[in-house]
Scaffold this active site. Structure first.
Site, PDB file in Angstrom:
ATOM      1  N   PRO A  15       0.796  -1.226   0.000  1.00 49.76           N
ATOM      2  CA  PRO A  15       0.000   0.000   0.000  1.00 49.76           C
ATOM      3  C   PRO A  15       0.834   1.284   0.000  1.00 49.76           C
ATOM      4  O   PRO A  15       1.879   1.357   0.634  1.00 49.76           O
ATOM      5  CB  PRO A  15      -0.813  -0.100   1.298  1.00 49.76           C
ATOM      6  CG  PRO A  15      -0.116  -1.125   2.125  1.00 49.76           C
ATOM      7  CD  PRO A  15       0.531  -2.066   1.171  1.00 49.76           C
ATOM      8  N   ASN A  16       0.311   2.221  -0.734  1.00 41.92           N
ATOM      9  CA  ASN A  16       0.847   3.591  -0.841  1.00 41.92           C
ATOM     10  C   ASN A  16       2.094   3.708  -1.705  1.00 41.92           C
ATOM     11  O   ASN A  16       2.553   4.814  -1.982  1.00 41.92           O
ATOM     12  CB  ASN A  16       1.098   4.204   0.551  1.00 41.92           C
ATOM     13  CG  ASN A  16      -0.168   4.231   1.394  1.00 41.92           C
ATOM     14  OD1 ASN A  16      -1.172   4.773   0.953  1.00 41.92           O
ATOM     15  ND2 ASN A  16      -0.142   3.628   2.556  1.00 41.92           N
ATOM     16  N   ARG A  23       5.070  10.948  -2.590  1.00 37.71           N
ATOM     17  CA  ARG A  23       4.765  10.696  -1.180  1.00 37.71           C
ATOM     18  C   ARG A  23       6.024  10.870  -0.317  1.00 37.71           C
ATOM     19  O   ARG A  23       6.994  10.132  -0.492  1.00 37.71           O
ATOM     20  CB  ARG A  23       4.277   9.253  -1.066  1.00 37.71           C
ATOM     21  CG  ARG A  23       4.131   8.740   0.323  1.00 37.71           C
ATOM     22  CD  ARG A  23       4.080   7.211   0.303  1.00 37.71           C
ATOM     23  NE  ARG A  23       3.864   6.697   1.639  1.00 37.71           N
ATOM     24  CZ  ARG A  23       4.191   5.478   2.023  1.00 37.71           C
ATOM     25  NH1 ARG A  23       4.731   4.630   1.170  1.00 37.71           N
ATOM     26  NH2 ARG A  23       3.968   5.095   3.250  1.00 37.71           N
ATOM     27  N   TYR A  28      11.138   8.693   1.102  1.00 41.61           N
ATOM     28  CA  TYR A  28      11.078   7.620   0.106  1.00 41.61           C
ATOM     29  C   TYR A  28      11.728   7.972  -1.231  1.00 41.61           C
ATOM     30  O   TYR A  28      11.793   7.130  -2.117  1.00 41.61           O
ATOM     31  CB  TYR A  28       9.614   7.210  -0.112  1.00 41.61           C
ATOM     32  CG  TYR A  28       8.969   6.677   1.154  1.00 41.61           C
ATOM     33  CD1 TYR A  28       9.454   5.530   1.763  1.00 41.61           C
ATOM     34  CD2 TYR A  28       7.890   7.327   1.743  1.00 41.61           C
ATOM     35  CE1 TYR A  28       8.880   5.044   2.929  1.00 41.61           C
ATOM     36  CE2 TYR A  28       7.306   6.850   2.919  1.00 41.61           C
ATOM     37  CZ  TYR A  28       7.813   5.706   3.499  1.00 41.61           C
ATOM     38  OH  TYR A  28       7.255   5.216   4.650  1.00 41.61           O
ATOM     39  N   ASN A  78       8.152  -5.550  -1.146  1.00 43.70           N
ATOM     40  CA  ASN A  78       8.090  -4.411  -0.222  1.00 43.70           C
ATOM     41  C   ASN A  78       6.636  -4.340   0.212  1.00 43.70           C
ATOM     42  O   ASN A  78       5.798  -3.774  -0.491  1.00 43.70           O
ATOM     43  CB  ASN A  78       8.514  -3.108  -0.897  1.00 43.70           C
ATOM     44  CG  ASN A  78       8.468  -1.939   0.087  1.00 43.70           C
ATOM     45  OD1 ASN A  78       7.917  -2.062   1.188  1.00 43.70           O
ATOM     46  ND2 ASN A  78       9.036  -0.811  -0.320  1.00 43.70           N
ATOM     47  N   ALA A  81       3.276  -0.948   4.842  1.00 47.28           N
ATOM     48  CA  ALA A  81       2.861  -1.067   6.244  1.00 47.28           C
ATOM     49  C   ALA A  81       2.368  -2.473   6.597  1.00 47.28           C
ATOM     50  O   ALA A  81       2.353  -2.847   7.782  1.00 47.28           O
ATOM     51  CB  ALA A  81       1.784  -0.034   6.553  1.00 47.28           C
ATOM     52  N   HIS A  84       4.374  -4.776   8.946  1.00 49.19           N
ATOM     53  CA  HIS A  84       4.312  -4.657  10.404  1.00 49.19           C
ATOM     54  C   HIS A  84       3.017  -5.209  11.000  1.00 49.19           C
ATOM     55  O   HIS A  84       2.872  -5.250  12.218  1.00 49.19           O
ATOM     56  CB  HIS A  84       4.446  -3.184  10.801  1.00 49.19           C
ATOM     57  CG  HIS A  84       5.462  -2.434   9.986  1.00 49.19           C
ATOM     58  ND1 HIS A  84       6.774  -2.821   9.915  1.00 49.19           N
ATOM     59  CD2 HIS A  84       5.356  -1.355   9.157  1.00 49.19           C
ATOM     60  CE1 HIS A  84       7.430  -1.990   9.110  1.00 49.19           C
ATOM     61  NE2 HIS A  84       6.591  -1.099   8.634  1.00 49.19           N
ATOM     62  N   ASP A  91       1.788 -15.864   6.219  1.00 48.04           N
ATOM     63  CA  ASP A  91       1.311 -17.228   5.951  1.00 48.04           C
ATOM     64  C   ASP A  91       1.370 -17.548   4.463  1.00 48.04           C
ATOM     65  O   ASP A  91       1.749 -18.651   4.067  1.00 48.04           O
ATOM     66  CB  ASP A  91      -0.129 -17.394   6.454  1.00 48.04           C
ATOM     67  CG  ASP A  91      -0.210 -17.523   7.970  1.00 48.04           C
ATOM     68  OD1 ASP A  91       0.839 -17.698   8.622  1.00 48.04           O
ATOM     69  OD2 ASP A  91      -1.342 -17.443   8.500  1.00 48.04           O
ATOM     70  N   GLU A 102      12.989  -9.283   1.133  1.00 49.85           N
ATOM     71  CA  GLU A 102      12.169  -8.151   1.583  1.00 49.85           C
ATOM     72  C   GLU A 102      12.969  -6.864   1.365  1.00 49.85           C
ATOM     73  O   GLU A 102      14.162  -6.812   1.685  1.00 49.85           O
ATOM     74  CB  GLU A 102      11.865  -8.339   3.073  1.00 49.85           C
ATOM     75  CG  GLU A 102      11.068  -7.219   3.708  1.00 49.85           C
ATOM     76  CD  GLU A 102      10.830  -7.494   5.200  1.00 49.85           C
ATOM     77  OE1 GLU A 102      11.337  -8.510   5.726  1.00 49.85           O
ATOM     78  OE2 GLU A 102      10.144  -6.673   5.834  1.00 49.85           O
ATOM     79  N   HIS A 104      12.840  -2.548   1.864  1.00 50.04           N
ATOM     80  CA  HIS A 104      12.223  -1.292   2.308  1.00 50.04           C
ATOM     81  C   HIS A 104      13.096  -0.143   1.834  1.00 50.04           C
ATOM     82  O   HIS A 104      14.319  -0.169   2.030  1.00 50.04           O
ATOM     83  CB  HIS A 104      12.094  -1.242   3.836  1.00 50.04           C
ATOM     84  CG  HIS A 104      11.179  -2.287   4.369  1.00 50.04           C
ATOM     85  ND1 HIS A 104       9.805  -2.157   4.315  1.00 50.04           N
ATOM     86  CD2 HIS A 104      11.431  -3.489   4.923  1.00 50.04           C
ATOM     87  CE1 HIS A 104       9.260  -3.235   4.830  1.00 50.04           C
ATOM     88  NE2 HIS A 104      10.217  -4.069   5.210  1.00 50.04           N
ATOM     89  N   SER A 106      13.138   2.892   3.008  1.00 49.74           N
ATOM     90  CA  SER A 106      13.665   3.598   4.182  1.00 49.74           C
ATOM     91  C   SER A 106      14.256   2.589   5.157  1.00 49.74           C
ATOM     92  O   SER A 106      13.977   1.385   5.077  1.00 49.74           O
ATOM     93  CB  SER A 106      12.534   4.385   4.859  1.00 49.74           C
ATOM     94  OG  SER A 106      11.544   3.493   5.358  1.00 49.74           O
ATOM     95  N   ARG A 111      13.290   4.437  12.369  1.00 49.66           N
ATOM     96  CA  ARG A 111      12.029   5.172  12.342  1.00 49.66           C
ATOM     97  C   ARG A 111      11.198   4.808  13.582  1.00 49.66           C
ATOM     98  O   ARG A 111      11.726   4.320  14.564  1.00 49.66           O
ATOM     99  CB  ARG A 111      11.307   4.882  11.016  1.00 49.66           C
ATOM    100  CG  ARG A 111      12.143   5.333   9.807  1.00 49.66           C
ATOM    101  CD  ARG A 111      11.395   5.159   8.510  1.00 49.66           C
ATOM    102  NE  ARG A 111      10.193   5.986   8.474  1.00 49.66           N
ATOM    103  CZ  ARG A 111       9.202   5.814   7.577  1.00 49.66           C
ATOM    104  NH1 ARG A 111       9.300   4.853   6.663  1.00 49.66           N
ATOM    105  NH2 ARG A 111       8.148   6.592   7.601  1.00 49.66           N
ATOM    106  N   ARG A 115       7.530   0.369  13.348  1.00 51.37           N
ATOM    107  CA  ARG A 115       8.061  -0.136  12.070  1.00 51.37           C
ATOM    108  C   ARG A 115       9.236  -1.094  12.266  1.00 51.37           C
ATOM    109  O   ARG A 115       9.758  -1.655  11.304  1.00 51.37           O
ATOM    110  CB  ARG A 115       8.545   1.034  11.196  1.00 51.37           C
ATOM    111  CG  ARG A 115       7.442   1.967  10.777  1.00 51.37           C
ATOM    112  CD  ARG A 115       7.967   3.028   9.818  1.00 51.37           C
ATOM    113  NE  ARG A 115       7.106   4.188   9.836  1.00 51.37           N
ATOM    114  CZ  ARG A 115       5.992   4.322   9.112  1.00 51.37           C
ATOM    115  NH1 ARG A 115       5.619   3.362   8.278  1.00 51.37           N
ATOM    116  NH2 ARG A 115       5.251   5.407   9.206  1.00 51.37           N
TER     117      ARG A 115
HETATM  118  C1  DQA Z   1       8.263   1.052   3.624  1.00 54.82           C
HETATM  119  C2  DQA Z   1       8.361   1.221   5.148  1.00 54.82           C
HETATM  120  C3  DQA Z   1       7.017   0.970   5.813  1.00 54.82           C
HETATM  121  O1  DQA Z   1       7.118   1.126   7.218  1.00 54.82           O
HETATM  122  C4  DQA Z   1       5.996   1.963   5.293  1.00 54.82           C
HETATM  123  O2  DQA Z   1       4.727   1.691   5.849  1.00 54.82           O
HETATM  124  C5  DQA Z   1       5.928   1.995   3.808  1.00 54.82           C
HETATM  125  C6  DQA Z   1       7.172   1.939   3.043  1.00 54.82           C
HETATM  126  C7  DQA Z   1       9.582   1.404   2.919  1.00 54.82           C
HETATM  127  O3  DQA Z   1       9.743   1.038   1.755  1.00 54.82           O
HETATM  128  O4  DQA Z   1      10.446   2.067   3.515  1.00 54.82           O
HETATM  129  O5  DQA Z   1       4.877   2.147   3.221  1.00 54.82           O
HETATM  130  O6  DQA Z   1       7.964  -0.304   3.345  1.00 54.82           O
END
Ligand code: DQA
Length: 150
Positions: A15-16, A23, A28, A78, A81, A84, A91, A102, A104, A106, A111, A115
């Protein structure tokens, strides 16, 4: 690698992440997901391809992990959120047989405390945090080398 899986790495974004570039760029960066895909493609070894996907919906991400069971030689994820919060995504990844990295953008460990824990890290062979788009490039390069070694 799952038996007979094509040499396609599925890159799943949660998401996002569709808003990358707009954003919170101070966290990011200014690159979009399309920019990140183009950079990750430069790290593909001959014979490998990648499929870049993004969804804001947990169930869609889970369906894509299920699809990867027969369609992907590896997963880069990635989860945003959902890293977390989502035991369901963990699963699903536990039912996937290939390697999982995985990523990320950031550094989640410097942070907010919420997170610092990632359910997905319990499944991932490796996690790359804080390197921005470069994390996707490194994950792609690593997985190609790993899968070439067999
Ligand atoms: C993220 C870190 C997550 O905590 C956050 O919710 C994101 C982006 C990252 O790529 O740094 O949406 O996954």
């Amino acid at each position: 690698m799952p038996a007979d899986a094509p040499a396609v790495i599925h890159v799943l974004n949660g998401p996002n992440l569709n808003l990358l570039g707009q954003r919170q760029p101070e966290i990011y960066g200014y690159e979009t997901l399309a920019d990140i895909e183009a950079r990750a493609r430069t790290a593909l070894a001959p014979g490998f391809d990648l499929l870049m996907r993004q969804s804001n919906h947990e169930g869609v991400l889970i369906d894509w992990v299920h699809e990867a069971r027969s369609a992907a030689c590896a997963i880069i994820i990635n989860p945003g959120a959902y890293s977390h919060t989502s035991i369901a995504l963990l699963d699903a990844l536990n039912a996937y047989e290939g390697p999982v990295i995985e990523v990320h953008l950031s550094n989640i460990h410097r942070r907010e405390a919420f997170r610092h824990h990632s359910y997905v890290s319990l499944r991932a062979e490796g996690a790359i945090v804080g390197l921005g788009a470069e994390g996707y490039v490194a994950a792609t390069r690593h997985l190609c080398a790993l899968l070439q070694r067999g």
